[in-house]
Design a protein around this motif. Structure first.
Motif, PDB file in Angstrom:
ATOM      1  N   GLY A 294      -1.863  -4.758   1.898  1.00 37.04           N
ATOM      2  CA  GLY A 294      -2.552  -4.858   0.616  1.00 37.04           C
ATOM      3  C   GLY A 294      -3.513  -6.022   0.572  1.00 37.04           C
ATOM      4  O   GLY A 294      -3.804  -6.672   1.588  1.00 37.04           O
ATOM      5  N   ASP A 295      -3.979  -6.287  -0.635  1.00 41.63           N
ATOM      6  CA  ASP A 295      -4.952  -7.367  -0.832  1.00 41.63           C
ATOM      7  C   ASP A 295      -4.444  -8.712  -0.332  1.00 41.63           C
ATOM      8  O   ASP A 295      -5.197  -9.480   0.272  1.00 41.63           O
ATOM      9  CB  ASP A 295      -5.304  -7.512  -2.319  1.00 41.63           C
ATOM     10  CG  ASP A 295      -6.062  -6.323  -2.866  1.00 41.63           C
ATOM     11  OD1 ASP A 295      -6.511  -5.480  -2.066  1.00 41.63           O
ATOM     12  OD2 ASP A 295      -6.203  -6.245  -4.097  1.00 41.63           O
ATOM     13  N   GLY A 296      -3.193  -9.023  -0.587  1.00 45.41           N
ATOM     14  CA  GLY A 296      -2.632 -10.304  -0.161  1.00 45.41           C
ATOM     15  C   GLY A 296      -2.631 -10.455   1.346  1.00 45.41           C
ATOM     16  O   GLY A 296      -2.957 -11.526   1.875  1.00 45.41           O
ATOM     17  N   THR A 297      -2.301  -9.382   2.044  1.00 51.52           N
ATOM     18  CA  THR A 297      -2.312  -9.417   3.511  1.00 51.52           C
ATOM     19  C   THR A 297      -3.722  -9.661   4.014  1.00 51.52           C
ATOM     20  O   THR A 297      -3.946 -10.513   4.885  1.00 51.52           O
ATOM     21  CB  THR A 297      -1.771  -8.097   4.089  1.00 51.52           C
ATOM     22  OG1 THR A 297      -0.458  -7.860   3.572  1.00 51.52           O
ATOM     23  CG2 THR A 297      -1.717  -8.140   5.609  1.00 51.52           C
ATOM     24  N   VAL A 298      -4.674  -8.934   3.457  1.00 50.63           N
ATOM     25  CA  VAL A 298      -6.068  -9.073   3.885  1.00 50.63           C
ATOM     26  C   VAL A 298      -6.570 -10.494   3.625  1.00 50.63           C
ATOM     27  O   VAL A 298      -7.182 -11.121   4.504  1.00 50.63           O
ATOM     28  CB  VAL A 298      -6.972  -8.031   3.191  1.00 50.63           C
ATOM     29  CG1 VAL A 298      -8.439  -8.279   3.513  1.00 50.63           C
ATOM     30  CG2 VAL A 298      -6.568  -6.621   3.613  1.00 50.63           C
ATOM     31  N   VAL A 299      -6.314 -11.035   2.444  1.00 56.02           N
ATOM     32  CA  VAL A 299      -6.765 -12.385   2.106  1.00 56.02           C
ATOM     33  C   VAL A 299      -6.140 -13.418   3.032  1.00 56.02           C
ATOM     34  O   VAL A 299      -6.829 -14.307   3.549  1.00 56.02           O
ATOM     35  CB  VAL A 299      -6.457 -12.720   0.626  1.00 56.02           C
ATOM     36  CG1 VAL A 299      -6.613 -14.202   0.347  1.00 56.02           C
ATOM     37  CG2 VAL A 299      -7.333 -11.906  -0.289  1.00 56.02           C
TER      38      VAL A 299
ATOM     39  N   GLY B 251       0.805  -1.214   0.000  1.00 57.82           N
ATOM     40  CA  GLY B 251       0.000   0.000   0.000  1.00 57.82           C
ATOM     41  C   GLY B 251       0.834   1.258   0.000  1.00 57.82           C
ATOM     42  O   GLY B 251       2.048   1.231  -0.180  1.00 57.82           O
TER      43      GLY B 251
ATOM     44  N   ILE C 299      -9.949  -4.095   8.714  1.00 57.82           N
ATOM     45  CA  ILE C 299      -9.074  -3.827   7.584  1.00 57.82           C
ATOM     46  C   ILE C 299      -8.678  -2.361   7.604  1.00 57.82           C
ATOM     47  O   ILE C 299      -9.509  -1.503   7.736  1.00 57.82           O
ATOM     48  CB  ILE C 299      -9.761  -4.157   6.236  1.00 57.82           C
ATOM     49  CG1 ILE C 299     -10.165  -5.624   6.219  1.00 57.82           C
ATOM     50  CG2 ILE C 299      -8.863  -3.816   5.068  1.00 57.82           C
ATOM     51  CD1 ILE C 299     -11.024  -6.030   5.037  1.00 57.82           C
TER      52      ILE C 299
END
Length: 90
Positions: free
Chosen positions: A70-75, A17, A90
């Motif tokens: 980012g998206d990968g961390t959230v997933v 991010g 988030i």
């Protein structure tokens, strides 16, 4: 503070991010501060199993897990919370 019912676990990816890590931590410390909250942070390196780390936090009884990245961390954090009652921030 060892009261797990009020403990927040943060998984932070410092290279994801466009946010500054210091700003993220400052905001978290302002919102989740003693004596009402206990804040534990984990900075990712890209080599660990973030889902397992998040799952372990849930098994320890934290009240909330926050994914800061980012998206990968959230997933990956969300995958660790599957079949738990622990909310994801988030």
């Amino acid at each position: 503070m060892n009261d797990a019912s009020r403990q927040v676990f943060v998984v932070c990816n410092p290279v994801a991010g466009q946010s500054q890590v210091d700003q993220i931590y400052a905001a978290l410390k302002q919102r989740f501060s003693p004596p009402d909250w206990s804040l534990e942070t984990y900075e990712t390196t890209g080599k660990e199993d973030v889902s397992a780390i998040s799952r372990d936090a849930c098994q320890r009884g934290v009240s909330l897990v926050i994914a800061a990245g980012g998206d990968g961390t959230v997933v990956n954090v969300a995958n660790g919370l599957i079949k738990t009652a622990t909310p994801l921030g988030i």
